[in-house]
Design an enzyme around this catalytic site. Sequence first.
Site, PDB file in Angstrom:
ATOM      1  N   CYS A 163      83.861  41.682  39.251  1.00 54.48           N
ATOM      2  CA  CYS A 163      82.751  40.888  38.315  1.00 54.48           C
ATOM      3  C   CYS A 163      83.093  40.580  37.123  1.00 54.48           C
ATOM      4  CB  CYS A 163      81.418  41.754  38.708  1.00 54.48           C
ATOM      5  SG  CYS A 163      80.070  40.635  37.721  1.00 54.48           S
ATOM      6  N   GLU A 189      81.787  34.447  41.195  1.00 53.42           N
ATOM      7  CA  GLU A 189      83.292  34.914  41.969  1.00 53.42           C
ATOM      8  C   GLU A 189      84.146  33.607  42.363  1.00 53.42           C
ATOM      9  OE1 GLU A 189      85.709  36.825  41.829  1.00 53.42           O
ATOM     10  OE2 GLU A 189      84.378  38.602  42.122  1.00 53.42           O
TER      11      GLU A 189
END
Length: 337
Positions: A2, A129
């Site tokens: 992340c 992402e």
Amino acid sequence: MCGRTACTLAPDELRRACSYRNRRGRRRQPRWRDGDADKYQTSYNKSPQSLSPVLLSQRHFDNDAPVDEFVLASMRWGLVPAWFKENDPRKMQFSTSNCRVETILVKKSYKNPLNKGQRCVILADGFYEWKTQDKGKQPFFIYFPQTLETREDQDQPMTSASNEENLEPVCEWTGWKLLTMAGLFDCWTPPGGGEPLYTFSIITVSASPNLQSIHNRMPAILDGEEEVRKWLDFGEVRPIDALKLLQPKDVLAFHPVSSLVNNSRNNSAECLQPVDNSKKEPKRTASNKMMMSWLTSSTPCKRKEPNADVKKEETKAQYKSARALQGANKKRRTNPT
């Protein structure tokens, strides 16, 4: 992993969006740590080294506070260990924006905070992402599924965690459901003296089945109030038991977004708007419909601007096109103060 998030709720909205129940079952609304509400800045494109809102036990700042009383704080993304000896945290030679759960008990930077009960929850609208493809990387925005259903305890009054004795009722949050990610934090003080710096790392686990096609890692998601409470209540839940909460969870929704988000300097609603790469009409899921309602809502709301330096005209256009996390209903709500 992340490496980028979005968090666009105003400070008071964040308080309402992360209400919780203490050990006695009483619903509470966390307050901001003194001065931290002013440090927090909304953003559609947060990157490591920026300040993000985190939820944690008030006991970390007040030894007399109950462990199960929670508080909001602004912390810098990228954990700086308390034992770091340099005068400038930017001199760190390793990245701590993410912490792998598999090595959390091995690496000193994370093992020490864990054993001290320094657990926190990082709050965000969602995270970004990138999926590797033949023609480059496609970014996705990933978040909790959103519904129009009202909460079961919607009619039960809440009290502010800092003012429980007055039993002041506050409005139940019916807007965007915040993503709650497990993390660890530490407090670093410059060797020569100075203001303490609070920093955090987001814990990651193997990707859940529905996200494996995008990336092989994901943030450790705390799904529901009870998991959040157990993770934060270091007085009742031991570290070894808290770690059992951190498993891949197949509970997230996602959609492709523009490559505009690739540059962390880009900070507008376009970063998280759904895009249709197939040139065909996309399937309209419940979460997608709420996302579009959220982005096109004209409900007025006072919130901090994502970027104070943008031109006035551009700011107005962004503000009108993106009601990030206002919820999908069109009922008039009380503006945050």
